[in-house]
Design a protein around this motif. Structure first.
Motif, PDB file in Angstrom:
ATOM      1  N   LEU A   1       0.913  -1.304  -0.110  1.00 55.91           N
ATOM      2  CA  LEU A   1       0.020  -0.173  -0.086  1.00 55.91           C
ATOM      3  C   LEU A   1       1.047   1.440  -0.011  1.00 55.91           C
ATOM      4  O   LEU A   1       1.772   1.345   0.764  1.00 55.91           O
ATOM      5  CB  LEU A   1      -0.911  -0.038   1.186  1.00 55.91           C
ATOM      6  N   LEU A   2       0.518   2.127  -0.920  1.00 51.03           N
ATOM      7  CA  LEU A   2       1.489   3.457  -1.032  1.00 51.03           C
ATOM      8  C   LEU A   2       0.337   4.391  -0.658  1.00 51.03           C
ATOM      9  O   LEU A   2      -0.346   4.692  -0.942  1.00 51.03           O
ATOM     10  CB  LEU A   2       1.847   3.504  -2.624  1.00 51.03           C
ATOM     11  N   ARG A   3       1.313   5.111   0.470  1.00 51.73           N
ATOM     12  CA  ARG A   3       0.371   6.195   1.017  1.00 51.73           C
ATOM     13  C   ARG A   3       1.013   7.495   0.656  1.00 51.73           C
ATOM     14  O   ARG A   3       2.222   7.885   0.817  1.00 51.73           O
ATOM     15  CB  ARG A   3       0.485   6.250   2.698  1.00 51.73           C
ATOM     16  N   LEU A   4       0.378   8.313   0.010  1.00 53.57           N
ATOM     17  CA  LEU A   4       0.587   9.683  -0.614  1.00 53.57           C
ATOM     18  C   LEU A   4      -0.208  10.904   0.237  1.00 53.57           C
ATOM     19  O   LEU A   4      -1.338  10.667   0.304  1.00 53.57           O
ATOM     20  CB  LEU A   4       0.005   9.660  -1.994  1.00 53.57           C
ATOM     21  N   ALA A   5       0.721  11.723   0.893  1.00 57.00           N
ATOM     22  CA  ALA A   5       0.006  12.729   1.731  1.00 57.00           C
ATOM     23  C   ALA A   5      -0.573  13.934   0.831  1.00 57.00           C
ATOM     24  O   ALA A   5       0.070  14.215  -0.373  1.00 57.00           O
ATOM     25  CB  ALA A   5       1.051  13.458   2.604  1.00 57.00           C
ATOM     26  N   PRO A   6      -1.788  14.409   0.897  1.00 55.83           N
ATOM     27  CA  PRO A   6      -2.408  15.327   0.262  1.00 55.83           C
ATOM     28  C   PRO A   6      -1.438  16.826   0.384  1.00 55.83           C
ATOM     29  O   PRO A   6      -0.784  16.863   1.477  1.00 55.83           O
ATOM     30  CB  PRO A   6      -3.789  15.379   0.676  1.00 55.83           C
ATOM     31  N   ALA A   7      -1.794  17.671  -0.438  1.00 61.66           N
ATOM     32  CA  ALA A   7      -1.154  18.923  -0.261  1.00 61.66           C
ATOM     33  C   ALA A   7      -1.774  19.620   0.834  1.00 61.66           C
ATOM     34  O   ALA A   7      -0.856  20.213   1.580  1.00 61.66           O
ATOM     35  CB  ALA A   7      -1.233  19.795  -1.831  1.00 61.66           C
ATOM     36  N   ALA A   8      -2.952  19.614   1.131  1.00 64.10           N
ATOM     37  CA  ALA A   8      -3.476  20.164   2.119  1.00 64.10           C
ATOM     38  C   ALA A   8      -4.407  19.244   2.908  1.00 64.10           C
ATOM     39  O   ALA A   8      -5.273  18.421   2.599  1.00 64.10           O
ATOM     40  CB  ALA A   8      -4.389  21.181   1.765  1.00 64.10           C
ATOM     41  N   PRO A   9      -4.264  19.108   4.422  1.00 63.79           N
ATOM     42  CA  PRO A   9      -4.968  18.219   5.229  1.00 63.79           C
ATOM     43  C   PRO A   9      -6.408  18.354   4.797  1.00 63.79           C
ATOM     44  O   PRO A   9      -7.078  19.707   4.645  1.00 63.79           O
ATOM     45  CB  PRO A   9      -4.730  18.801   6.531  1.00 63.79           C
ATOM     46  N   ASP A  10      -7.263  17.269   5.070  1.00 67.25           N
ATOM     47  CA  ASP A  10      -8.786  17.338   5.041  1.00 67.25           C
ATOM     48  C   ASP A  10      -9.100  17.794   3.714  1.00 67.25           C
ATOM     49  O   ASP A  10     -10.254  18.450   3.558  1.00 67.25           O
ATOM     50  CB  ASP A  10      -9.298  17.979   6.194  1.00 67.25           C
TER      51      ASP A  10
END
Length: 315
Positions: free
Chosen positions: A58-67
């Motif tokens: 599973l690859l987890r990519l963080a969003p540019a802005a939370p929520d």
């Protein structure tokens, strides 16, 4: 090289079942299956999805802005830069998948295959055409397959006990080309399941417009523990909100039991329910198209038949 599944960034209460079906679809493609989850942290959601059978990582990519949902332009660029790592990139035939996969195709010069309902040998794919009245079998010679698939057309994989490894792959950078103005969560009555993942769906059509009352649909759905759906005619008549619409321009569903009340059954609506296990039609018109495909057809006024049916269920 892996098959990469894009997981919708806004989870629903049927998310695990939906992703399990996407993994089931991906098993028909060459290569190990990886999930791309857009999440700011490795929480229970990532761990839960990582336990699905057949998931190698599973690859987890963080969003540019939370929520906030990811910017489609930024995500498409991110996928394009890494396309050589995959034999296929697929997503559900949802608003998210329909927004991302064609963008990647445009950047790479690859024609995506959308609304896929079957994956066969020798790089062949099956998708509806002519508003669901026919199925097209297509052979793709592209080295990279770009797909949106109808999850409910595929059997789900089971859930295992040992999660696949979860790997952080950085964060999306904002492109500045678009921005989210907000996310509105659609509220459902307590205990009512999500439409696309429900085992039982009761839907109403324009045939209920004379009484201007959707109560029979809601009452029967509540008695059966099912979800409420609607035809486009009912939505256009103001009897139900647009998020309840089933059909080619709405939700494609595959419940174990579908009951249509006052629905004539235009071909666009039938395209959204053809994967249902059992179809029941209650309509005053015996010649309604839905009656011709139904497993059980009752020629009656739904406003009279439903109360009697509920009394029988309660008894």
């Amino acid at each position: 090289m892996s098959v990469l599944i894009l997981v919708d960034p806004l989870p629903g209460d049927a998310e695990e079942n939906r992703v399990a079906r996407l993994v089931g679809a991906a098993r028909g493609l060459p290569g190990p299956v990886a999930l791309l989850v857009i999440d700011a942290e490795e929480g229970p959601r990532c761990q839960r999805l990582a336990t699905l059978d057949g998931v190698s990582q599973l690859l987890r990519l963080a969003p540019a802005a939370p929520d906030q949902p990811p910017e489609p332009e930024a995500l498409a660029e991110w996928l394009t830069a890494r396309h050589a790592e995959h034999t296929a990139i697929l997503a559900a035939a949802s608003p998210f998948g329909a927004e991302i996969i064609p963008r990647v195709g445009g950047l790479l010069g690859i024609t995506p295959l959308t609304g896929v309902v079957g994956i066969g040998p020798d790089h062949t794919f099956i998708r509806p055409t002519h508003a669901g009245a026919a199925l097209a079998r297509i052979r793709s010679r592209s080295a990279l397959k770009l797909l949106t698939v109808q999850p409910w057309a595929f059997a789900p994989v089971a859930t295992g006990t040992t999660p696949a490894p979860v790997r952080a792959v950085g964060a999306l950078a904002g492109s500045g080309l678009s921005r989210s103005l907000g996310v509105t969560t659609i509220q459902r009555p307590p205990g009512q399941p999500e439409l696309t993942g429900a085992r039982i769906v009761v839907a109403g059509g324009a045939g209920l417009e004379k009484g201007r009352d959707f109560q029979p649909v809601e009452a029967l759905a509540a008695a059966l523990g099912g979800a409420v759906g609607a035809s486009r005619g009912a939505v256009d008549a103001g009897l139900a909100p647009a998020d309840r619409q089933i059909g080619q321009t709405g939700h494609v569903i595959a419940p174990e039991l579908y009951i249509g009340l006052g629905i004539s059954g235009a071909v666009q609506h039938l395209a959204g329910i053809k994967a249902a296990g059992c179809i029941v039609s209650i309509n005053t018109d015996p010649g309604a198209p839905l009656s011709s495909v139904a497993d059980l057809s009752l020629v009656a006024d739904a406003r009279e038949a439903v109360p009697a049916l509920i009394r029988a269920l309660q008894a």
